[in-house]
Design a protein around this motif. Structure first.
Motif, mmCIF file in Angstrom:
data_model
loop_
_atom_site.group_PDB
_atom_site.id
_atom_site.type_symbol
_atom_site.label_atom_id
_atom_site.label_comp_id
_atom_site.label_asym_id
_atom_site.label_seq_id
_atom_site.Cartn_x
_atom_site.Cartn_y
_atom_site.Cartn_z
ATOM 1 N N ASP A 34 0.835 -1.210 0.000
ATOM 2 C CA ASP A 34 0.000 0.000 0.000
ATOM 3 C C ASP A 34 0.865 1.254 0.000
ATOM 4 O OD1 ASP A 34 -2.187 -1.639 0.034
ATOM 5 O OD2 ASP A 34 -2.490 -1.494 2.208
ATOM 6 N N PHE A 35 1.997 1.197 0.679
ATOM 7 C CA PHE A 35 2.887 2.354 0.704
ATOM 8 C C PHE A 35 3.503 2.604 -0.666
ATOM 9 C CE2 PHE A 35 6.817 4.639 1.517
ATOM 10 C CZ PHE A 35 6.401 5.610 2.429
ATOM 11 N N VAL A 36 3.862 1.528 -1.387
ATOM 12 C CA VAL A 36 4.387 1.685 -2.749
ATOM 13 C C VAL A 36 3.352 2.355 -3.647
ATOM 14 C CG1 VAL A 36 5.163 0.437 -4.807
ATOM 15 C CG2 VAL A 36 5.985 -0.247 -2.544
ATOM 16 N N GLU A 37 2.112 1.917 -3.554
ATOM 17 C CA GLU A 37 1.046 2.529 -4.352
ATOM 18 C C GLU A 37 0.810 3.972 -3.931
ATOM 19 O OE1 GLU A 37 -2.209 -0.099 -3.729
ATOM 20 O OE2 GLU A 37 -1.552 -1.532 -5.277
ATOM 21 N N LYS A 41 1.281 7.260 -6.379
ATOM 22 C CA LYS A 41 0.267 8.303 -6.529
ATOM 23 C C LYS A 41 0.851 9.677 -6.253
ATOM 24 C CE LYS A 41 -4.354 9.602 -4.931
ATOM 25 N NZ LYS A 41 -5.460 9.281 -3.979
ATOM 26 N N PHE A 42 1.746 9.758 -5.267
ATOM 27 C CA PHE A 42 2.407 11.024 -4.963
ATOM 28 C C PHE A 42 3.218 11.529 -6.157
ATOM 29 C CE2 PHE A 42 6.688 12.553 -3.820
ATOM 30 C CZ PHE A 42 6.377 13.817 -3.371
ATOM 31 N N LYS A 44 2.809 10.717 -9.266
ATOM 32 C CA LYS A 44 1.881 11.042 -10.354
ATOM 33 C C LYS A 44 1.312 12.438 -10.189
ATOM 34 C CE LYS A 44 -2.160 9.230 -12.775
ATOM 35 N NZ LYS A 44 -3.187 8.157 -12.805
ATOM 36 N N GLU A 45 0.949 12.793 -8.962
ATOM 37 C CA GLU A 45 0.447 14.155 -8.727
ATOM 38 C C GLU A 45 1.543 15.188 -8.950
ATOM 39 O OE1 GLU A 45 -1.328 14.332 -4.899
ATOM 40 O OE2 GLU A 45 -2.986 12.970 -5.394
ATOM 41 N N ARG A 46 2.780 14.828 -8.627
ATOM 42 C CA ARG A 46 3.893 15.740 -8.883
ATOM 43 C C ARG A 46 4.062 15.982 -10.387
ATOM 44 N NH1 ARG A 46 9.419 16.870 -7.691
ATOM 45 N NH2 ARG A 46 10.002 18.345 -9.334
ATOM 46 N N THR A 47 3.945 14.939 -11.195
ATOM 47 C CA THR A 47 4.052 15.110 -12.647
ATOM 48 C C THR A 47 2.911 15.971 -13.184
ATOM 49 O OG1 THR A 47 2.842 13.032 -12.992
ATOM 50 C CG2 THR A 47 5.241 12.918 -12.915
ATOM 51 N N GLU A 48 1.720 15.829 -12.621
ATOM 52 C CA GLU A 48 0.606 16.683 -13.052
ATOM 53 C C GLU A 48 0.895 18.148 -12.735
ATOM 54 O OE1 GLU A 48 -2.795 15.089 -11.143
ATOM 55 O OE2 GLU A 48 -2.944 13.311 -12.446
#
Length: 603
Positions: A34-37, A41-42, A44-48
């Protein structure tokens, strides 16, 4: 040291003796996935965020980009610096897009794939552990069953033995009943003995399975889970390192973008920009001369100096009727005459200047939707001259391109003629005809603008520095009466003071408005002053001077040079006192006198 060494011990030594730790490990490994996922996600939000930032920077750069390539926005250093800053900012935004792209490919994609692999591996390991645990639990239940059977058989054997002993002591019981009780007791003892052997055998088997379970199967499973968890933690560390390296990789490029902005900022030249302002708005008008004293005590006659604020309508002079040879009207002629200026009261000229209305363009301007006239007659003389010269240069470049294409196709046709197997020579003719038409159209347009430029240069006041000579393309235009040019209208005429008049050009007036013989004498005296020779030249090739203003020469002929080539490809020569004209510079070999170069004059 004991506490530190406990972290290096394998999970089997700590957890193998505790059955409930298996569930704890399952929860811990699930939390790690769960921590890897969560970290994925973190990122991915940084790339956005990076993409949105880059998009906003690009939109900002595009918003302030010049809408069209205007001259005013390119000749000033501070404008060019700002445009370069916008371009660098666009590259800066591109680097943030690179950050998002690299994070997506190197972190998000890899971690997403790894998380799926991790789930599959974890499921496999815990499935094996659960299976081993179920097997040992089943063996334990079987052992308990054997144990309970042995206990039950032992109790039954004891009761049968007691019953036999009781019957054997009772004298009232028959011998047959005693024998039956004895056989029953023996049978129960045998069953108890069998249960004991079975229980002992299965207990030995269970102990072996339990030993294998806790010292082999479960340790191996825990070691696999431990290796999986350590690999996950190591992968997390690599991802965090990549997260920083992606940013570090683009820092040099961002630094170059910022250095580029600094360089263009340092390249701004205030003095050059201020001189460009002067060059842009220079009108070409001469400042007004001194105002003469007006004596009201005598007749009401006001006079002003000839170098007043404006030039009156020029008085064109005709050739003397007594002279036999005709004068050639040539736009490059250095002996062109400056018409006399009539005097006009200064107050009238100031009133004309202050009350002048905007110029009404001719019908041609309205047909184009109210745009500026084609001859730039709405501009002051100096600005109009620059615009016309720029158009002429563009036409000359286009003509040169067409000529280069024509020469290339001509050579290709010659190759086809010599080698018919390479192609049909007639296939080149349509393209050559098209190029010839294009050249003719461009030459006509160039001649039209040359005529306007000659008119402007003829009207501009004479200054200390010589104006620029016009191209030879005007020679054919000059042979046509200017009055037949439909591209000009009466409203497009302009005078040096910026007002507009319907008077025709000075060249036309010199033909159609003859003056008195005294006026003609004044101009003819200037014509008789021939230019001094500045050297000699030898004709390398024959040249037929069919156009007006040129002179025919034969190969090897020696001539006098009276004007050096000014960059237009023509040299002015003289054969005798009555024959002079222009020849192509490439057709002659010029020998200039070192002491005569100072005598070169410009028009």
């Amino acid at each position: 040291m004991g506490a530190a060494s406990s972290f290096k011990e394998p999970w089997t030594k700590v957890l193998a003796t505790q059955r409930d730790q298996f569930d704890n490990l399952e929860k811990h490994t699930q939390w790690g996935i769960d921590f890897v996922e969560k970290y994925t996600k973190f990122v991915k939000e940084r790339t956005e965020i990076e993409l949105n930032y880059a998009r906003q920077i690009r939109n900002l750069s595009k918003k302030y980009q010049p809408k069209k390539k205007e001259e005013d926005e390119n000749k000033y250093t501070w404008c060019r610096a700002f445009h370069s800053t916008l371009n660098e900012l666009n590259d800066y935004a591109g680097q943030h897009e690179v950050i998002a792209e690299n994070m997506t490919s190197q972190i998000i994609t890899e971690l997403t794939r790894y998380a799926q692999e991790l789930k599959t591996e974890r499921k496999s390991h815990f499935h094996d552990g659960r299976k081993a645990q179920q097997q040992i639990e089943a063996s334990w239940k079987q052992l308990e069953s054997c144990k309970r059977k042995f206990e039950r058989d032992c109790k039954e054997a004891d009761r049968a033995q007691q019953y036999f002993e009781k019957l054997d002591a009772d004298i009232n019981v028959t011998k047959a009943d005693v024998e039956k009780a004895r056989q029953q007791a023996q049978m129960r003892h045998q069953m108890a003995s069998d249960s004991k052997n079975e229980y002992s055998s299965y207990l030995q088997k269970f102990n072996q399975e339990q030993n294998e379970h806790y010292y082999t199967i479960i340790p191996n499973t825990f070691q696999k889970i431990q290796a999986m968890e350590e690999k996950r933690i190591e992968r997390m560390g690599e991802s965090l390192k990549t997260f920083a390296e992606v940013d570090r990789q683009i820092l040099p490029i961002i630094g170059k973008c910022l250095d580029g902005i600094t360089q263009v900022a340092e390249s701004i030249e205030p003095k050059n920009d201020s001189s460009q302002v002067i060059e842009s708005y220079k009108s070409g008008f001469e400042p007004p001369g001194d105002v003469e004293f007006e004596d009201y005590g005598q007749a009401m006659k006001r006079t002003v100096s000839e170098t007043s604020l404006t030039n009156s309508r020029s008085d064109n002079k005709a050739d003397r009727s007594g002279k036999g040879k005709s004068k050639t009207l040539w736009p490059f002629n250095k002996k062109s005459k400056t018409p006399k200026q009539s005097k006009e009261p200064l107050s009238h000229r100031f009133n004309d200047l202050m009350t002048s209305k905007p110029k009404m363009h001719c019908l041609r301007s309205f047909r184009r939707g109210g745009s500026n006239p084609e001859d730039f007659s709405h501009l002051p003389p100096e600005q109009r001259r620059k615009k016309l010269q720029a158009k002429i240069d563009d036409f000359n470049k286009d003509i040169q391109k067409e000529m280069d294409q024509r020469d290339a196709l001509t050579k290709m046709k010659e190759v086809y003629i010599k080698n018919p197997q390479m192609g049909d020579p007639n296939s080149v003719d349509p393209r050559l005809a098209e190029i010839a038409q294009n050249i003719e159209k461009l030459q006509v347009e160039a001649q039209k603008f040359e005529g306007w430029l000659a008119e402007v240069e003829g009207r501009m006041p004479v200054k200390s520095d010589p104006p620029r000579r016009t191209s030879v393309l005007y020679e054919t235009q000059n042979s046509t009466p200017p009055t037949t040019n439909n591209n000009n209208c009466a409203q497009d005429r302009e005078s040096p003071d910026g007002s507009y008049t319907e008077e025709p050009s000075s060249e036309v007036q010199s033909k159609v408005q003859p003056e008195t013989a005294e006026s003609g004498d004044e101009f003819d005296d200037a014509d008789e002053e021939m230019l001094p020779t500045i050297g000699t030249c030898k004709a390398l090739y024959p040249f037929d001077g069919v156009n007006e203003g040129t002179i025919s020469v034969t190969e090897g002929e020696l001539l006098y040079v009276i004007e050096e080539d000014k960059g237009d490809g023509w040299t002015r020569v003289r054969r005798n006192e009555e024959e002079e004209g222009y020849v192509p510079t490439s057709y002659v070999e010029v020998f200039l006198d070192s002491n005569a170069k100072g005598a070169i004059t410009y028009i």
